[in-house]
Scaffold this motif. Sequence first.
Motif, PDB file in Angstrom:
ATOM      1  N   TYR A 213     -62.216  98.514 -25.551  1.00  0.00           N
ATOM      2  CA  TYR A 213     -62.327  98.052 -26.937  1.00  0.00           C
ATOM      3  C   TYR A 213     -63.736  97.528 -27.162  1.00  0.00           C
ATOM      4  CZ  TYR A 213     -61.460  93.504 -24.720  1.00  0.00           C
ATOM      5  OH  TYR A 213     -61.523  92.395 -23.914  1.00  0.00           O
ATOM      6  N   ALA A 214     -64.124  97.427 -28.408  1.00  0.00           N
ATOM      7  CA  ALA A 214     -65.459  96.965 -28.754  1.00  0.00           C
ATOM      8  C   ALA A 214     -65.618  95.503 -28.341  1.00  0.00           C
ATOM      9  CB  ALA A 214     -65.708  97.132 -30.246  1.00  0.00           C
ATOM     10  N   TYR A 215     -66.693  95.196 -27.653  1.00  0.00           N
ATOM     11  CA  TYR A 215     -66.880  93.813 -27.206  1.00  0.00           C
ATOM     12  C   TYR A 215     -67.014  92.866 -28.385  1.00  0.00           C
ATOM     13  CZ  TYR A 215     -71.967  94.098 -28.067  1.00  0.00           C
ATOM     14  OH  TYR A 215     -73.200  94.222 -28.640  1.00  0.00           O
ATOM     15  N   ARG A 216     -67.415  93.374 -29.540  1.00  0.00           N
ATOM     16  CA  ARG A 216     -67.539  92.528 -30.729  1.00  0.00           C
ATOM     17  C   ARG A 216     -66.197  92.002 -31.217  1.00  0.00           C
ATOM     18  NH1 ARG A 216     -71.581  96.303 -31.305  1.00  0.00           N
ATOM     19  NH2 ARG A 216     -73.668  95.445 -31.715  1.00  0.00           N
ATOM     20  N   ASP A 217     -65.097  92.608 -30.732  1.00  0.00           N
ATOM     21  CA  ASP A 217     -63.770  92.156 -31.128  1.00  0.00           C
ATOM     22  C   ASP A 217     -63.286  90.982 -30.280  1.00  0.00           C
ATOM     23  OD1 ASP A 217     -63.509  94.001 -33.181  1.00  0.00           O
ATOM     24  OD2 ASP A 217     -62.692  95.545 -31.860  1.00  0.00           O
ATOM     25  N   ASN A 218     -64.161  90.464 -29.434  1.00  0.00           N
ATOM     26  CA  ASN A 218     -63.870  89.261 -28.656  1.00  0.00           C
ATOM     27  C   ASN A 218     -65.014  88.283 -28.883  1.00  0.00           C
ATOM     28  OD1 ASN A 218     -64.059  87.408 -26.250  1.00  0.00           O
ATOM     29  ND2 ASN A 218     -62.179  88.484 -25.683  1.00  0.00           N
ATOM     30  N   THR A 219     -64.690  87.114 -29.384  1.00  0.00           N
ATOM     31  CA  THR A 219     -65.727  86.142 -29.753  1.00  0.00           C
ATOM     32  C   THR A 219     -66.617  85.780 -28.575  1.00  0.00           C
ATOM     33  OG1 THR A 219     -64.324  85.204 -31.483  1.00  0.00           O
ATOM     34  CG2 THR A 219     -66.102  83.818 -30.673  1.00  0.00           C
ATOM     35  N   ALA A 220     -66.045  85.643 -27.378  1.00  0.00           N
ATOM     36  CA  ALA A 220     -66.828  85.240 -26.211  1.00  0.00           C
ATOM     37  C   ALA A 220     -67.890  86.283 -25.883  1.00  0.00           C
ATOM     38  CB  ALA A 220     -65.906  85.016 -25.016  1.00  0.00           C
ATOM     39  N   PHE A 221     -67.491  87.560 -25.823  1.00  0.00           N
ATOM     40  CA  PHE A 221     -68.436  88.613 -25.469  1.00  0.00           C
ATOM     41  C   PHE A 221     -69.490  88.796 -26.556  1.00  0.00           C
ATOM     42  CE2 PHE A 221     -64.429  90.534 -23.412  1.00  0.00           C
ATOM     43  CZ  PHE A 221     -64.498  89.622 -22.371  1.00  0.00           C
ATOM     44  N   ALA A 222     -69.046  88.719 -27.805  1.00  0.00           N
ATOM     45  CA  ALA A 222     -69.984  88.884 -28.919  1.00  0.00           C
ATOM     46  C   ALA A 222     -71.023  87.776 -28.931  1.00  0.00           C
ATOM     47  CB  ALA A 222     -69.222  88.914 -30.242  1.00  0.00           C
ATOM     48  N   ALA A 223     -70.608  86.546 -28.627  1.00  0.00           N
ATOM     49  CA  ALA A 223     -71.538  85.416 -28.635  1.00  0.00           C
ATOM     50  C   ALA A 223     -72.603  85.587 -27.564  1.00  0.00           C
ATOM     51  CB  ALA A 223     -70.779  84.114 -28.422  1.00  0.00           C
ATOM     52  N   ILE A 224     -72.233  86.131 -26.416  1.00  0.00           N
ATOM     53  CA  ILE A 224     -73.198  86.336 -25.336  1.00  0.00           C
ATOM     54  C   ILE A 224     -74.125  87.510 -25.644  1.00  0.00           C
ATOM     55  CG2 ILE A 224     -73.417  87.090 -22.934  1.00  0.00           C
ATOM     56  CD1 ILE A 224     -70.910  85.415 -22.324  1.00  0.00           C
ATOM     57  N   SER A 233     -75.966  82.791 -22.276  1.00  0.00           N
ATOM     58  CA  SER A 233     -75.266  83.740 -21.404  1.00  0.00           C
ATOM     59  C   SER A 233     -73.971  83.144 -20.870  1.00  0.00           C
ATOM     60  CB  SER A 233     -76.172  84.150 -20.246  1.00  0.00           C
ATOM     61  OG  SER A 233     -76.522  83.021 -19.467  1.00  0.00           O
ATOM     62  N   PHE A 234     -73.532  82.054 -21.475  1.00  0.00           N
ATOM     63  CA  PHE A 234     -72.285  81.397 -21.088  1.00  0.00           C
ATOM     64  C   PHE A 234     -71.523  81.021 -22.348  1.00  0.00           C
ATOM     65  CE2 PHE A 234     -69.905  77.458 -20.364  1.00  0.00           C
ATOM     66  CZ  PHE A 234     -69.116  77.809 -19.287  1.00  0.00           C
ATOM     67  N   PHE A 235     -70.202  81.126 -22.263  1.00  0.00           N
ATOM     68  CA  PHE A 235     -69.353  80.778 -23.404  1.00  0.00           C
ATOM     69  C   PHE A 235     -68.124  80.062 -22.876  1.00  0.00           C
ATOM     70  CE2 PHE A 235     -65.742  81.510 -26.186  1.00  0.00           C
ATOM     71  CZ  PHE A 235     -66.255  81.301 -27.454  1.00  0.00           C
ATOM     72  N   ALA A 236     -67.749  78.969 -23.534  1.00  0.00           N
ATOM     73  CA  ALA A 236     -66.515  78.252 -23.186  1.00  0.00           C
ATOM     74  C   ALA A 236     -65.890  77.716 -24.462  1.00  0.00           C
ATOM     75  CB  ALA A 236     -66.786  77.130 -22.200  1.00  0.00           C
ATOM     76  N   MET A 237     -64.580  77.807 -24.546  1.00  0.00           N
ATOM     77  CA  MET A 237     -63.868  77.282 -25.706  1.00  0.00           C
ATOM     78  C   MET A 237     -62.446  76.931 -25.291  1.00  0.00           C
ATOM     79  SD  MET A 237     -63.338  78.969 -29.524  1.00  0.00           S
ATOM     80  CE  MET A 237     -65.070  78.759 -29.965  1.00  0.00           C
ATOM     81  N   GLU A 238     -61.912  75.864 -25.892  1.00  0.00           N
ATOM     82  CA  GLU A 238     -60.552  75.427 -25.600  1.00  0.00           C
ATOM     83  C   GLU A 238     -59.734  75.365 -26.882  1.00  0.00           C
ATOM     84  OE1 GLU A 238     -60.440  72.021 -23.087  1.00  0.00           O
ATOM     85  OE2 GLU A 238     -61.803  72.913 -21.609  1.00  0.00           O
ATOM     86  N   ASP A 239     -58.414  75.233 -26.711  1.00  0.00           N
ATOM     87  CA  ASP A 239     -57.494  75.212 -27.853  1.00  0.00           C
ATOM     88  C   ASP A 239     -57.729  76.442 -28.728  1.00  0.00           C
ATOM     89  OD1 ASP A 239     -55.488  74.365 -29.479  1.00  0.00           O
ATOM     90  OD2 ASP A 239     -56.614  72.766 -30.456  1.00  0.00           O
ATOM     91  N   LEU A 240     -57.663  77.620 -28.089  1.00  0.00           N
ATOM     92  CA  LEU A 240     -58.042  78.864 -28.760  1.00  0.00           C
ATOM     93  C   LEU A 240     -57.112  79.223 -29.918  1.00  0.00           C
ATOM     94  CD1 LEU A 240     -58.981  81.062 -25.678  1.00  0.00           C
ATOM     95  CD2 LEU A 240     -60.493  79.781 -27.192  1.00  0.00           C
ATOM     96  N   VAL A 241     -55.845  78.854 -29.818  1.00  0.00           N
ATOM     97  CA  VAL A 241     -54.913  79.173 -30.910  1.00  0.00           C
ATOM     98  C   VAL A 241     -55.345  78.455 -32.184  1.00  0.00           C
ATOM     99  CG1 VAL A 241     -52.527  79.020 -31.689  1.00  0.00           C
ATOM    100  CG2 VAL A 241     -53.015  79.599 -29.301  1.00  0.00           C
ATOM    101  N   SER A 242     -55.706  77.182 -32.050  1.00  0.00           N
ATOM    102  CA  SER A 242     -56.195  76.444 -33.219  1.00  0.00           C
ATOM    103  C   SER A 242     -57.529  77.002 -33.699  1.00  0.00           C
ATOM    104  CB  SER A 242     -56.349  74.956 -32.871  1.00  0.00           C
ATOM    105  OG  SER A 242     -55.099  74.381 -32.556  1.00  0.00           O
ATOM    106  N   ALA A 267     -72.069  85.737 -18.307  1.00  0.00           N
ATOM    107  CA  ALA A 267     -72.584  87.103 -18.287  1.00  0.00           C
ATOM    108  C   ALA A 267     -72.924  87.523 -16.866  1.00  0.00           C
ATOM    109  CB  ALA A 267     -73.811  87.208 -19.183  1.00  0.00           C
ATOM    110  N   LEU A 268     -72.584  88.762 -16.528  1.00  0.00           N
ATOM    111  CA  LEU A 268     -73.045  89.348 -15.276  1.00  0.00           C
ATOM    112  C   LEU A 268     -74.419  89.950 -15.556  1.00  0.00           C
ATOM    113  CD1 LEU A 268     -69.742  91.075 -14.094  1.00  0.00           C
ATOM    114  CD2 LEU A 268     -70.785  89.011 -13.152  1.00  0.00           C
ATOM    115  N   SER A 269     -75.429  89.130 -15.369  1.00  0.00           N
ATOM    116  CA  SER A 269     -76.804  89.513 -15.688  1.00  0.00           C
ATOM    117  C   SER A 269     -77.711  89.160 -14.532  1.00  0.00           C
ATOM    118  CB  SER A 269     -77.293  88.787 -16.945  1.00  0.00           C
ATOM    119  OG  SER A 269     -76.444  89.017 -18.041  1.00  0.00           O
TER     120      SER A 269
END
Length: 329
Positions: A213-224, A233-242, A267-269
């Motif tokens: 699937y397109a990485y843009r359809d996942n906020t974490a991958f798109a942000a990186i 090159s790092f993303f973290a988020m909690e309470d994802l449902v909210s 990121a694997l960079s």
Amino acid sequence: MRIGSALRPAFDSALRYLPSTGAVFSIMTLLYVLARGETPSDYGKVVLWFTIAFVLLALGVFAVLVWNVVVRAKAAQAQVHLAQAREALAQSGGRFIGVLANFNTLLEADYKYCTYLAEYAHRTDEGIGAVRHQFERYLDDLLRLTAEIFHQYTGQACAACIKQLAESADGVGELEIAATLSADFEYVYTLHRDPGSRALRREVDKHGKLHKYAYRDNTAFAAIMKSSDEYESFFAMEDLVSMRRLGRYENIRPGWDKFYDAVAVAALSEPGSPDCVPRTIGFLCVDNIGGGFDDPSCRPLLECIASIAYYSIQGTNSVLSELRSNVSE
């Protein structure tokens, strides 16, 4: 500051000094009576003064008793807090001992696999299938230990996986990863999962319509991927449902909220690259239900493991490319 808090020290001092105040008052009254040579007609006044002094003395004694009870209660409460602090410190120490022990085991597994790749030139009998098999065993160890490290770190059961970038959405992803990737790689898929979570999420990974699937359809991958700043090159988020309800998190994969509500992604960079996007080959992801990824130490820990994985993947790709070129010749 509240009035009660401001007056508390004065009130405590008054309670402590009431007994001595009553005693002094009684002595002064007695001296006053003797000095004046009070007559029986003035005894009513004397009784009144002594009564007041006695009441003050009684109140003072009572206050001292209350004060002792309060002090003992505070001391007992302090002992409880101290015991809790010691227990928390012991748990924290045990947690980091577990993290370091698993991280050491991860380094040993990586060293063993890198030694295998380095000695590959001396193994003429090794084929593509054998290298793939060793690589899959290595990824099993790497991701199992990554999940266990963050289980120890967060106190929550964690799952770990590697997502790989792909040029198109067609076909099943290959193990080989191009030595240099560009931002034109629009798709992502699951290269490998830790053994503990693989069975539960296999349906989506291997047989679902969203295998790629397109990485843009996942906020974490798109942000990186959208950032040219290495810091992102790092993303973290909690309470994802909210966060999803607020429009701050998106994940096109169906049913993801059954498995986790917090995520950390590195990121694997190539470490230290000034522009992380062209050299990003994928993502190391850790998730759980309960969070704990907002601790400041989470980022360097996950990025360190991602760097280890990056070089091992690139080394594997180099060996496989050599094998394929030999076959084609």
